[in-house]
Design an enzyme around this catalytic site. Structure first.
Site, PDB file in Angstrom:
ATOM      1  N   HIS A 555       5.717   3.905  -2.774  1.00  0.00           N
ATOM      2  CA  HIS A 555       6.690   4.894  -2.318  1.00  0.00           C
ATOM      3  C   HIS A 555       7.786   5.068  -3.362  1.00  0.00           C
ATOM      4  O   HIS A 555       8.232   4.086  -3.972  1.00  0.00           O
ATOM      5  CB  HIS A 555       7.333   4.462  -0.995  1.00  0.00           C
ATOM      6  N   GLU A 572      10.466   0.222   3.597  1.00  0.00           N
ATOM      7  CA  GLU A 572       9.899  -0.034   4.923  1.00  0.00           C
ATOM      8  C   GLU A 572       9.771  -1.525   5.187  1.00  0.00           C
ATOM      9  O   GLU A 572       9.779  -2.350   4.265  1.00  0.00           O
ATOM     10  CB  GLU A 572       8.535   0.645   5.060  1.00  0.00           C
ATOM     11  N   HIS A 630       1.577  -1.584  -2.780  1.00  0.00           N
ATOM     12  CA  HIS A 630       1.264  -2.353  -1.580  1.00  0.00           C
ATOM     13  C   HIS A 630       0.102  -1.721  -0.830  1.00  0.00           C
ATOM     14  O   HIS A 630      -0.290  -0.577  -1.105  1.00  0.00           O
ATOM     15  CB  HIS A 630       2.483  -2.415  -0.652  1.00  0.00           C
ATOM     16  N   ARG A 650      -0.665   7.871  -3.302  1.00  0.00           N
ATOM     17  CA  ARG A 650      -1.890   7.081  -3.217  1.00  0.00           C
ATOM     18  C   ARG A 650      -2.383   6.782  -4.637  1.00  0.00           C
ATOM     19  O   ARG A 650      -2.645   7.692  -5.424  1.00  0.00           O
ATOM     20  CB  ARG A 650      -2.933   7.856  -2.416  1.00  0.00           C
TER      21      ARG A 650
END
Length: 777
Positions: A555, A572, A630, A650
């Site tokens: 991200h 997150e 991740h 991605r």
């Protein structure tokens, strides 16, 4: 299943019941319900959300008529320029999950019959197998105003345009033709794939336009400058006539496509209207839409009589002359009768003209609950308002007062004034305007003033939005009984105001409202002063069920995401709710890498070798900073609390393909750019935090950053905590069951339930044997 209601048709083919600015789908047809409302009511048992495609000019009419369906989830797609049915359906489907079943219905039809349910269930089964289903009606005769479907079983052999009379007679004699109802059922992804394959110019123009449309609101505005290049084409021409996936379900129901007065008279019965006397008549239909006038017909044959507040129509049923020809011929002289009804719809409510002269106008003004007729003034007229029902909050000049039934207020020329309805029922005012000019042009808007309602809202329960990503499982349905008809439910967005998937208010006066709309209603104070530094609602809470491993991803931070995507970055936190033995996550790199080395490893399928692989256990918590590569591994169920963003790049996805055989998109260049590639030392990484033991419960700080702080409460009996004006609070139930209470509202809960509590001086009590995550800014 989602239901798309096609309600954008215009015109006055059923004049005087319909008008140019009040078309036939919105007129009363039976039991004080419109055709549009009938379409909604008929499909409530089958659909969990209604998406209404209509013209921008009809938005206030739709809002008024939807008031009768309290708590029903709905959105409106409002066109400035009509583009026919294929683009209307495609743009909506682009906002849905590909697995979503979509039922497309026309809003100007009457359908009755006990077999309707069986027809829908059978069509759903075909659609779940990949079919695009159309509904055929048994023809009653050789009609020339309907399209026809040639069929064999459920196979469609051909679509036929509206035929001439002799051709229509041949279809009836043949016996292998059905009337085309104009209603369809399919999966959103299947329809879009066929549209892209068969009519790519329509697909790509729709897709491009939707990239620039704000879909986060209940009303989605499709402005002309965004849609002007989209071809206007029907769904039959764009897809159905060309696709091998089309199937037809023969519907054994009573069906009327109300296209003209003759077809309406076939359905309508004289006895349906009050105030009608019919003597010595044959084949006569009388419709009386006035409450204080008696209509008497005597000795008529083959006639239709329609009486409304401002116009009367008498005609022969078999007359070939179209009412549209009469409207066109006399429009210059009698335009006001053809264009508008006596009731006008506005964002705040309605006004009905009771009496009008050049110098005086009497109106009945209705304000809906929670609405404000914003601050304005008149330069050429004065007004006298009398409250006849409800409680009005009226601003006159610099003074604001409340007025109740029988109270009156005088508004002089040139004085600023507004009226608000803060109650739960309609406010009705009789307005008498006197002046040189009493037209709508004599009104100058000053400003909009809305009173925030955050103090009146304490706690709401939320329903999630679902995602059907291919790596998902079925635990959200099997274990937590989430109400979703997808085969796979990868994620449930439990607390979300994000445009890509909003949760919905499930309780109270705002039931059925999108969470983002609710946040606007409660205002900035309801979010707390800490949230006012953020342009958007700051957090998103979801549950993720990873049956398969997720893609390797990363991200961006805020600076990159805002510059490149007009989106927040994404930090997150993962809390493991459950996992299979040996389940793991990938978390950062285990050795120094350059961006060029990262790309080479992706290209030669060795990127997994340089990632930290961490085995996880129930109760573990991990904080994933922006820039950290991740992935969630297979067999993990977790609660994710994150920034309010859907910005993910991605990097690697095992060469997986979607159900249509397309490889999943990678974002290698951007992923390289935002990845920090700093070695993560996980040898001393502690996923557990210090637990504070209290009387009846334990509390653990899971994670904290500038966007949110999350604590996990393990409750054995009960816990009570205080809130303040600094921040709202999210409660996500992880395990167990019990009761939650805030102010005077309380709810029973089970695992995976989600609640939102606005900021304010409040006490919150949670009682039961359970665990939950409390998150605030």
């Amino acid at each position: 299943m989602k239901c798309i209601i096609l309600a954008g048709g215009m015109g006055n083919s059923l004049w005087p019941l319909s008008r140019e600015n009040y078309p036939k789908q919105f007129m009363d047809i039976k039991m004080n319900r419109s055709l549009f409302q009938e379409s909604i009511a008929r499909n409530i048992p089958f659909c969990d959300e209604f998406i209404i495609s209509t013209n921008e000019a009809y938005s206030f009419i739709v809002e008024n008529q939807m008031k009768d369906f309290q708590g029903l989830r709905y959105r409106c797609f409002l066109e400035e320029e009509r583009k026919k049915t294929a683009p209307a359906i495609a743009r909506i489907c682009m906002c849905l999950n590909p697995s979503e079943l979509v039922f497309v219905v026309s809003s100007d039809q009457i359908i009755e019959g006990e077999n309707y349910k069986d027809t829908i269930i059978y069509a759903q089964r075909l659609a779940q197998e990949g079919a695009i289903v159309t509904f055929g009606m048994n023809p009653e005769g050789p009609r020339t105003d309907y399209g026809y479907i040639q069929y064999a079983g459920d196979q469609v052999l051909a679509f036929k345009e509206k035929p001439g009379f002799q051709e229509a007679e041949g279809y009836i004699k043949d016996g292998r033709y059905l009337w085309n109802s104009g209603n369809f059922l399919f999966r959103a992804g299947d329809f879009l794939q066929e549209l892209k394959r068969l009519t790519p110019e329509v697909y790509h123009q729709c897709y491009e336009s939707m990239r620039h449309v704000d879909v986060s609101n209940q009303n989605v505005h499709l402005y002309r400058y965004l849609t002007k290049d989209i071809p206007a084409i029907s769904v039959e021409h764009a897809v159905l006539e060309k696709s091998s996936l089309v199937r037809v379900v023969k519907s054994d129901v009573l069906w009327y496509d109300v296209g003209d007065l003759k077809r309406l008279s076939d359905y309508a019965k004289t006895g349906d209207s009050e105030g009608v006397i019919e003597e010595s008549c044959k084949d006569v239909t009388v419709i009386n839409r006035t409450g204080d006038r008696l209509v008497v017909v005597n000795g008529l044959e083959d006639a239709v009589v329609i009486n409304t507040e401002d116009a009367v129509y008498v005609g022969v049923k078999s007359a070939e002359s179209d009412i549209k020809d009469i409207v066109s011929a006399y429009h210059d002289r009698y335009g006001k009768y053809f264009e508008n009804h006596h009731i006008y719809y506005r964002r705040w409510g309605t006004h009905e003209i009771l009496e009008e002269t050049p110098y005086c106008k009497v109106r009945k003004v209705t304000l809906y609950p929670g609405k404000t007729h914003q601050l304005h003034k008149h330069d050429l007229r004065s007004e006298q308002w009398t409250v006849v029902h409800g409680k009005a909050t009226i601003t006159l000049g610099k003074e604001t007062k409340e007025y109740r039934t029988k109270d009156s207020v005088y508004i002089p020329i040139g004085v600023e004034h507004s009226v608000s309805n803060y109650e739960d029922e309609d406010l009705v005012i009789i307005e008498v305007a006197i002046g040189e000019i009493v037209s709508e042009d004599d009104s100058v808007t000053i400003a909009a003033k809305n009173r925030p309602i955050w103090a009146e809202s304490s706690i709401i329960k939320l329903e999630p939005a679902f995602k059907d990503y291919l790596w998902g499982g079925t635990k959200l349905k099997d274990i937590y009984h989430k109400n979703c008809d997808y085969d796979i439910v990868a994620e449930s967005w439990e607390l979300s105001a994000h445009k890509d998937g909003q949760s919905t208010v499930a309780s109270g006066r705002f039931k059925g409202m999108l969470f983002g709309e609710y946040l606007k209603r409660i205002g900035a104070d309801g979010l707390g002063w800490k949230s006012q530094a953020f342009e958007r609602f700051p957090i998103l809470v979801k549950i993720i069920d990873a049956k398969q491993s997720l893609s390797i991803q990363v991200h961006p931070d805020d600076a990159f995401a805002l510059r490149e995507e007009n989106e927040y970055g994404k930090n997150e936190m993962w809390h493991i709710m459950d996992c299979e033995e040996g389940a793991f996550i990938y978390y950062g790199v285990n050795q120094p890498l350059t961006k060029e080395e990262l790309q080479k490893r992706v290209e030669n399928n060795t990127v997994l070798e340089v990632l930290n692989k961490i085995e996880v256990h129930k109760g573990d918590t991990f904080f994933v900073d922006a820039g950290t590569i991740h992935a969630i591994g297979a067999g993990i169920l977790l609660c994710e609390i994150q920034q309010n963003s859907n910005c993910t790049y991605r990097l690697y996805d095992y060469d997986r393909r979607d159900k249509y055989g397309h490889p999943r998109e990678l974002h290698l260049e951007k992923a390289r750019e935002v990845s920090t590639l700093e070695t993560k030392d996980i040898s001393d990484m502690s996923s557990r935090h210090q637990v504070t033991v209290c009387n009846g419960y334990e509390v653990e700080l899971l994670g904290s950053c500038k966007y949110f702080e999350s604590k996990k409460y393990q409750v054995y009996t009960e816990v009570e905590f205080n809130m303040n004006d600094a921040s709202f609070c999210s409660i996500m139930i992880i395990e167990g069951e019990g009761m939650i209470r805030c102010d005077n509202e309380s709810f029973k809960f089970n695992a995976a339930d989600s609640f939102f509590i606005p900021a304010g001086q409040r006490k919150v009590l949670v009682r039961g044997k359970c665990s939950f995550i409390k998150t605030h800014v």
